[in-house]
Design an enzyme around this catalytic site. Structure first.
Site, PDB file in Angstrom:
ATOM      1  N   GLN A 133       0.811  -1.211   0.000  1.00  0.00           N
ATOM      2  CA  GLN A 133       0.000   0.000   0.000  1.00  0.00           C
ATOM      3  C   GLN A 133       0.848   1.265   0.000  1.00  0.00           C
ATOM      4  O   GLN A 133       0.334   2.356  -0.290  1.00  0.00           O
ATOM      5  CB  GLN A 133      -0.922   0.019   1.229  1.00  0.00           C
ATOM      6  CG  GLN A 133      -0.192   0.190   2.554  1.00  0.00           C
ATOM      7  CD  GLN A 133      -1.115   0.006   3.751  1.00  0.00           C
ATOM      8  OE1 GLN A 133      -1.542  -1.101   4.058  1.00  0.00           O
ATOM      9  NE2 GLN A 133      -1.415   1.104   4.429  1.00  0.00           N
ATOM     10  N   CYS A 139      -5.164   0.279   3.457  1.00  0.00           N
ATOM     11  CA  CYS A 139      -5.169  -1.125   3.869  1.00  0.00           C
ATOM     12  C   CYS A 139      -6.538  -1.768   3.707  1.00  0.00           C
ATOM     13  O   CYS A 139      -6.661  -2.950   3.370  1.00  0.00           O
ATOM     14  CB  CYS A 139      -4.692  -1.249   5.316  1.00  0.00           C
ATOM     15  SG  CYS A 139      -5.693  -0.279   6.488  1.00  0.00           S
ATOM     16  N   HIS A 280      -6.441  -1.115  11.229  1.00  0.00           N
ATOM     17  CA  HIS A 280      -5.699  -1.669  10.090  1.00  0.00           C
ATOM     18  C   HIS A 280      -6.433  -2.878   9.527  1.00  0.00           C
ATOM     19  O   HIS A 280      -6.826  -3.784  10.268  1.00  0.00           O
ATOM     20  CB  HIS A 280      -4.293  -2.066  10.544  1.00  0.00           C
ATOM     21  CG  HIS A 280      -3.383  -2.498   9.439  1.00  0.00           C
ATOM     22  ND1 HIS A 280      -3.230  -1.787   8.266  1.00  0.00           N
ATOM     23  CD2 HIS A 280      -2.563  -3.584   9.320  1.00  0.00           C
ATOM     24  CE1 HIS A 280      -2.355  -2.393   7.481  1.00  0.00           C
ATOM     25  NE2 HIS A 280      -1.943  -3.500   8.090  1.00  0.00           N
ATOM     26  N   ASN A 300      -0.464  -9.233   5.086  1.00  0.00           N
ATOM     27  CA  ASN A 300      -0.432  -7.786   5.270  1.00  0.00           C
ATOM     28  C   ASN A 300      -0.270  -7.114   3.909  1.00  0.00           C
ATOM     29  O   ASN A 300      -0.101  -7.792   2.888  1.00  0.00           O
ATOM     30  CB  ASN A 300       0.723  -7.408   6.206  1.00  0.00           C
ATOM     31  CG  ASN A 300       0.488  -6.085   6.910  1.00  0.00           C
ATOM     32  OD1 ASN A 300      -0.419  -5.333   6.575  1.00  0.00           O
ATOM     33  ND2 ASN A 300       1.321  -5.780   7.887  1.00  0.00           N
TER      34      ASN A 300
END
Length: 332
Positions: A133, A139, A280, A300
């Site tokens: 990102q 996110c 997140h 992630n």
């Protein structure tokens, strides 16, 4: 006696110089490795001080890791020159907004179902490569596309990388706010109402907000609805991950200990699981056990040079960091 004092002084000065040179060399290596450039020598010195403080904290933590006192290792990664406030402002971006959700089903647990001891959807081909990102609070978009990609694969057998930029530019009325944050379920609402989401290839990521350029001929996947799991129910999350596929989740990601995670099973007692701390969006792609401790495998969106090749494993203990507080997945 005077000679001894002089020699000790020279030795101390030489050691200090050596340490200073070592620090500078380490700092220069860090900047080269992560392509860091600063606007002035003054900022360079400021960033180096942050880097050295971070370095010392990580070294202390890793000593505890070597003694077996903690279950994860930390590393000097690309965030080591950032303050914690800068890190939070640029690398998180989940902004829950339940008031705007127009649909969504509740997850129903199955009875007497035996689940496998471990699951990893990467091995089944349901997970695209790790994305990045950048310094943009998008996110939420990466978590949303990840879960749609997984469900699209499970239904069609085809793994298609989907466009986060499409969500950032076009889902603003749901509301999501691009680099300033958003919500996975609101993103699903947009994809349903829009009739689909474009592919990554046709609408690539730009790390900034832009005008909506969605094109129906470039659709990579569609969804009809989405399912929300009971908040904090890790048994339900485990069942969904095993039987359905990758699941979008939110977490609290503000702690330095998480930002500098390198490997192992992450657990920090200070990492809150409360709903209002979640900031997140990530993607649970599996689960497993190490040394008798259960963990989630999580994708992630900070690049494959962070954590375990872009992933992290997090303990299921006490719903650490709220990983099971707000899980959801789309229906393709």
């Amino acid at each position: 006696m005077k000679l001894i004092v002089v020699l000790c002084t020279i030795l101390a000065v030489s050691q200090a110089l050596s340490y200073s040179e070592l620090v500078r060399q380490e700092w220069n290596t860090f900047k080269l490795q992560h392509r860091k450039k600063y606007t002035s020598p003054r900022e360079d010195e400021h960033r180096m001080q942050i880097f050295m403080e971070t370095r010392n904290k990580i070294a202390k933590h890793n000593e505890a890791f070597e003694r077996g006192e903690v279950t994860y290792k930390m590393g000097l990664n690309k965030f080591a020159d950032m303050t914690n406030e800068e890190f939070i402002n640029t690398m998180t971006g989940y902004r829950p907004n339940k008031l705007v959700r127009s649909r969504g089903l509740n997850y129903t647990r199955q009875n007497n179902v035996r689940l496998p001891s471990s699951v990893d959807w990467r091995q089944q081909g349901a997970v695209t490569s790790v994305k990045n990102q950048g310094q943009c609070g998008s996110c939420w978009a990466f978590s949303a596309t990840g879960s749609i990609e997984g469900q699209h694969f499970r239904k069609t057998g085809k793994l298609v990388s989907l466009s986060e930029q499409n969500l950032m530019d076009c889902a603003t009325n749901y509301p999501n706010d691009g680099c300033n944050g958003g919500d996975m379920m609101a993103a699903f609402d947009y994809v349903i109402d829009n009739g689909g989401i474009d592919t990554e290839d046709s609408y690539p990521y730009e790390e900034r907000d832009g005008r909506c350029r969605y094109k129906a001929q470039n659709i990579g996947a569609t969804i009809s609805d989405y399912v929300a799991l009971s908040s904090g129910d890790q048994a339900a999350l485990k069942e969904a991950v095993a039987n359905v596929g990758p699941v979008s989740v939110a977490m609290y990601a503000s702690l330095n200990s998480f930002g500098y995670y390198e490997s192992g099973v992450y657990y920090d007692a200070a990492c809150s699981g409360e709903y209002y701390y979640l900031n997140h969006g990530v993607l649970v792609v599996g689960y497993g056990t190490e040394d008798g401790s259960d963990y989630w495998i999580v994708k992630n969106s900070w690049g494959d040079d962070w954590g375990e090749s872009g992933y992290f494993r997090i303990s299921t203990k006490n719903n650490n960091c709220g990983i099971a507080t707000e899980p959801t997945y789309p229906i393709v």
